[in-house]
Design a protein around this motif. Structure first.
Motif, PDB file in Angstrom:
ATOM      1  N   LEU A 153      -5.602 -11.547 -27.581  1.00  0.00           N
ATOM      2  CA  LEU A 153      -6.768 -11.789 -26.720  1.00  0.00           C
ATOM      3  C   LEU A 153      -6.338 -12.233 -25.331  1.00  0.00           C
ATOM      4  CD1 LEU A 153      -9.938 -11.664 -27.199  1.00  0.00           C
ATOM      5  CD2 LEU A 153      -8.483 -11.255 -29.175  1.00  0.00           C
ATOM      6  N   ALA A 154      -5.272 -13.036 -25.263  1.00  0.00           N
ATOM      7  CA  ALA A 154      -4.747 -13.436 -23.947  1.00  0.00           C
ATOM      8  C   ALA A 154      -4.226 -12.223 -23.188  1.00  0.00           C
ATOM      9  CB  ALA A 154      -3.649 -14.480 -24.126  1.00  0.00           C
ATOM     10  N   GLN A 155      -3.550 -11.310 -23.887  1.00  0.00           N
ATOM     11  CA  GLN A 155      -3.038 -10.092 -23.245  1.00  0.00           C
ATOM     12  C   GLN A 155      -4.175  -9.213 -22.737  1.00  0.00           C
ATOM     13  OE1 GLN A 155      -0.702  -8.242 -26.314  1.00  0.00           O
ATOM     14  NE2 GLN A 155       1.066  -9.572 -26.040  1.00  0.00           N
ATOM     15  N   VAL A 156      -5.185  -9.066 -23.561  1.00  0.00           N
ATOM     16  CA  VAL A 156      -6.341  -8.239 -23.183  1.00  0.00           C
ATOM     17  C   VAL A 156      -7.040  -8.818 -21.960  1.00  0.00           C
ATOM     18  CG1 VAL A 156      -8.666  -7.536 -23.899  1.00  0.00           C
ATOM     19  CG2 VAL A 156      -6.742  -7.277 -25.480  1.00  0.00           C
ATOM     20  N   ALA A 157      -7.282 -10.124 -21.982  1.00  0.00           N
ATOM     21  CA  ALA A 157      -7.970 -10.766 -20.863  1.00  0.00           C
ATOM     22  C   ALA A 157      -7.157 -10.669 -19.579  1.00  0.00           C
ATOM     23  CB  ALA A 157      -8.264 -12.225 -21.195  1.00  0.00           C
ATOM     24  N   ASP A 158      -5.833 -10.783 -19.715  1.00  0.00           N
ATOM     25  CA  ASP A 158      -4.964 -10.671 -18.542  1.00  0.00           C
ATOM     26  C   ASP A 158      -4.987  -9.244 -17.991  1.00  0.00           C
ATOM     27  OD1 ASP A 158      -2.860 -11.790 -16.760  1.00  0.00           O
ATOM     28  OD2 ASP A 158      -1.615 -10.279 -17.754  1.00  0.00           O
ATOM     29  N   THR A 159      -4.984  -8.274 -18.888  1.00  0.00           N
ATOM     30  CA  THR A 159      -4.971  -6.870 -18.471  1.00  0.00           C
ATOM     31  C   THR A 159      -6.293  -6.464 -17.821  1.00  0.00           C
ATOM     32  OG1 THR A 159      -3.432  -6.310 -20.248  1.00  0.00           O
ATOM     33  CG2 THR A 159      -4.657  -4.489 -19.257  1.00  0.00           C
ATOM     34  N   LEU A 160      -7.409  -6.893 -18.411  1.00  0.00           N
ATOM     35  CA  LEU A 160      -8.721  -6.494 -17.898  1.00  0.00           C
ATOM     36  C   LEU A 160      -9.244  -7.439 -16.818  1.00  0.00           C
ATOM     37  CD1 LEU A 160     -10.649  -5.486 -21.179  1.00  0.00           C
ATOM     38  CD2 LEU A 160      -9.224  -4.061 -19.690  1.00  0.00           C
ATOM     39  N   GLY A 200     -10.404 -10.561 -17.638  1.00  0.00           N
ATOM     40  CA  GLY A 200     -11.527 -11.250 -18.274  1.00  0.00           C
ATOM     41  C   GLY A 200     -12.265 -10.305 -19.197  1.00  0.00           C
ATOM     42  N   LEU A 201     -13.389 -10.777 -19.731  1.00  0.00           N
ATOM     43  CA  LEU A 201     -14.181  -9.962 -20.652  1.00  0.00           C
ATOM     44  C   LEU A 201     -15.670 -10.088 -20.354  1.00  0.00           C
ATOM     45  CD1 LEU A 201     -12.558 -10.617 -24.171  1.00  0.00           C
ATOM     46  CD2 LEU A 201     -12.645  -8.423 -22.952  1.00  0.00           C
ATOM     47  N   ASP A 202     -16.369  -8.963 -20.474  1.00  0.00           N
ATOM     48  CA  ASP A 202     -17.831  -8.937 -20.362  1.00  0.00           C
ATOM     49  C   ASP A 202     -18.492  -8.552 -21.682  1.00  0.00           C
ATOM     50  OD1 ASP A 202     -17.977  -9.350 -17.424  1.00  0.00           O
ATOM     51  OD2 ASP A 202     -16.958  -7.404 -17.373  1.00  0.00           O
ATOM     52  N   VAL A 203     -17.756  -7.829 -22.513  1.00  0.00           N
ATOM     53  CA  VAL A 203     -18.308  -7.359 -23.788  1.00  0.00           C
ATOM     54  C   VAL A 203     -17.229  -7.451 -24.864  1.00  0.00           C
ATOM     55  CG1 VAL A 203     -19.309  -5.415 -25.057  1.00  0.00           C
ATOM     56  CG2 VAL A 203     -19.866  -5.725 -22.628  1.00  0.00           C
ATOM     57  N   LEU A 204     -17.610  -7.990 -26.019  1.00  0.00           N
ATOM     58  CA  LEU A 204     -16.743  -7.988 -27.194  1.00  0.00           C
ATOM     59  C   LEU A 204     -17.471  -7.265 -28.315  1.00  0.00           C
ATOM     60  CD1 LEU A 204     -14.392  -8.872 -29.045  1.00  0.00           C
ATOM     61  CD2 LEU A 204     -15.628 -11.040 -29.402  1.00  0.00           C
ATOM     62  N   VAL A 205     -16.832  -6.245 -28.868  1.00  0.00           N
ATOM     63  CA  VAL A 205     -17.389  -5.533 -30.017  1.00  0.00           C
ATOM     64  C   VAL A 205     -16.480  -5.811 -31.222  1.00  0.00           C
ATOM     65  CG1 VAL A 205     -18.126  -3.332 -30.989  1.00  0.00           C
ATOM     66  CG2 VAL A 205     -18.312  -3.721 -28.513  1.00  0.00           C
ATOM     67  N   ASN A 206     -16.991  -6.607 -32.151  1.00  0.00           N
ATOM     68  CA  ASN A 206     -16.248  -6.923 -33.371  1.00  0.00           C
ATOM     69  C   ASN A 206     -16.505  -5.812 -34.388  1.00  0.00           C
ATOM     70  OD1 ASN A 206     -14.947  -9.532 -32.913  1.00  0.00           O
ATOM     71  ND2 ASN A 206     -17.019 -10.370 -32.775  1.00  0.00           N
ATOM     72  N   ASN A 207     -15.651  -4.800 -34.359  1.00  0.00           N
ATOM     73  CA  ASN A 207     -15.831  -3.625 -35.200  1.00  0.00           C
ATOM     74  C   ASN A 207     -14.839  -3.549 -36.358  1.00  0.00           C
ATOM     75  OD1 ASN A 207     -16.549  -0.645 -35.782  1.00  0.00           O
ATOM     76  ND2 ASN A 207     -14.375  -0.545 -35.225  1.00  0.00           N
ATOM     77  N   ALA A 208     -13.673  -4.150 -36.217  1.00  0.00           N
ATOM     78  CA  ALA A 208     -12.642  -4.038 -37.245  1.00  0.00           C
ATOM     79  C   ALA A 208     -13.162  -4.541 -38.590  1.00  0.00           C
ATOM     80  CB  ALA A 208     -11.404  -4.832 -36.844  1.00  0.00           C
ATOM     81  N   ALA A 240     -17.162 -13.919 -19.725  1.00  0.00           N
ATOM     82  CA  ALA A 240     -17.942 -14.417 -18.605  1.00  0.00           C
ATOM     83  C   ALA A 240     -19.310 -14.889 -19.100  1.00  0.00           C
ATOM     84  CB  ALA A 240     -18.125 -13.312 -17.565  1.00  0.00           C
ATOM     85  N   ASP A 241     -19.914 -15.850 -18.378  1.00  0.00           N
ATOM     86  CA  ASP A 241     -21.283 -16.229 -18.700  1.00  0.00           C
ATOM     87  C   ASP A 241     -22.167 -14.985 -18.557  1.00  0.00           C
ATOM     88  OD1 ASP A 241     -20.295 -18.754 -18.975  1.00  0.00           O
ATOM     89  OD2 ASP A 241     -21.345 -19.611 -17.254  1.00  0.00           O
ATOM     90  N   GLY A 242     -23.111 -14.831 -19.486  1.00  0.00           N
ATOM     91  CA  GLY A 242     -23.960 -13.643 -19.460  1.00  0.00           C
ATOM     92  C   GLY A 242     -23.367 -12.457 -20.176  1.00  0.00           C
ATOM     93  N   SER A 243     -22.274 -12.687 -20.910  1.00  0.00           N
ATOM     94  CA  SER A 243     -21.614 -11.597 -21.630  1.00  0.00           C
ATOM     95  C   SER A 243     -22.396 -11.202 -22.882  1.00  0.00           C
ATOM     96  CB  SER A 243     -20.200 -12.017 -22.039  1.00  0.00           C
ATOM     97  OG  SER A 243     -19.378 -12.201 -20.913  1.00  0.00           O
TER      98      SER A 243
END
Length: 258
Positions: free
Chosen positions: A81-88, A90-98, A138-141
């Motif tokens: 998650l730290a790698q993803v946030a660093d690459t993008l 931050g995050l606006d949408v999380l889809v828990n699909n796994a 982010a707030d409002g995600s």
């Protein structure tokens, strides 16, 4: 009255989809990419080849970030998650699909280990990924959990652990919608019914089983990953669904009504 353009504009929206290398997850990844989002996705066993990554990049112009992850491993989740946030950024949408059924088993024959495995991959994974994502969202995600028709109707033979885990996903969706509301983070779920072109039905269903399921669907047809992606996109766009939180959208062709 407010006039709103209901055309989805997800340009540069930062999205993470777990289990995004195949099936419903890949359909969701493709749909976000096509609308210009910056997409990261995790995979465990279905490693994407370069051709698939190139195809996704060409859809909307942003190269995807794909990373291997066991969503039941707390340390891996925190690191990825730290790698993803660093690459993008931050995050606006999380889809828990796994998730997955692991295997069918009646209760009298089910080892405790299998019960724990199924709950871990479907429910505990949601908790671990969401908890790790909170500092980057982010707030409002928007958080979107992929539940299942099985969580509403009990599923098929030998699916009690799977049904229980997916019912719990629906329950935790409601709880998190309340808990995260102070940050205007919306939490919803989708509950797919018979969705073909997925490993799930290749592994845990038969041609006869699929045919019987289609007979029980009012629309007399199966769904496909893109049919799940549409509601997910809608839930992700705050202009379209900004007052929707804590709900579960049925995606089952009127086979069942919650």
């Amino acid at each position: 009255m407010h006039n709103r353009d209901m055309t989805f504009d997800l340009t540069d929206m930062r999205v993470l989809v777990t289990g995004g290398g195949v099936g419903i997850g890949l359909g969701i990844v493709r749909s976000f990419a096509e609308l210009g989002a910056k997409v990261a996705f995790t995979w465990k066993t279905h490693e994407p080849d370069q051709a698939l990554l190139d195809e996704i990049a060409e859809l909307g112009g942003n190269p995807p970030f794909a990373v291997q992850l066991d969503v039941t491993d707390e340390h891996q989740v925190t690191t990825v998650l730290a790698q993803v946030a660093d690459t993008l950024g931050g995050l606006d949408v999380l889809v828990n699909n796994a998730g997955g059924m692991i295997q069918r088993s009646t209760v009298d024959e089910m080892p405790l280990e299998l019960w724990h495995q199924v709950l871990d991959v479907n429910l505990t994974s949601c908790f671990l990924v969401t908890r790790a994502a909170l500092k980057y969202l982010a707030d409002g995600s928007s958080i979107i959990n992929v539940a299942s028709l099985a969580g509403q109707n009990g599923g098929g033979p030998g699916a009690s652990a799977y049904a229980a885990s997916k019912a719990a996903v629906i329950g935790v969706t409601k709880a998190w919608a309340k808990e995260f509301s102070a940050r205007q983070i919306r939490v919803n779920a989708v509950a797919p019914g018979l969705i073909l072109d997925t490993p799930f039905h290749e592994l845990f269903n038969t041609a006869a089983g699929r045919a019987a399921a289609i007979e029980g669907i009012a629309l007399k047809k199966p769904g496909f990953p893109a049919d799940v992606a549409g509601p997910v996109l809608w839930l992700a766009d705050p202009r379209a669904s900004g007052f929707v939180s804590g709900t579960t959208i049925d995606v089952n062709g009127a086979a069942y009504f919650s």
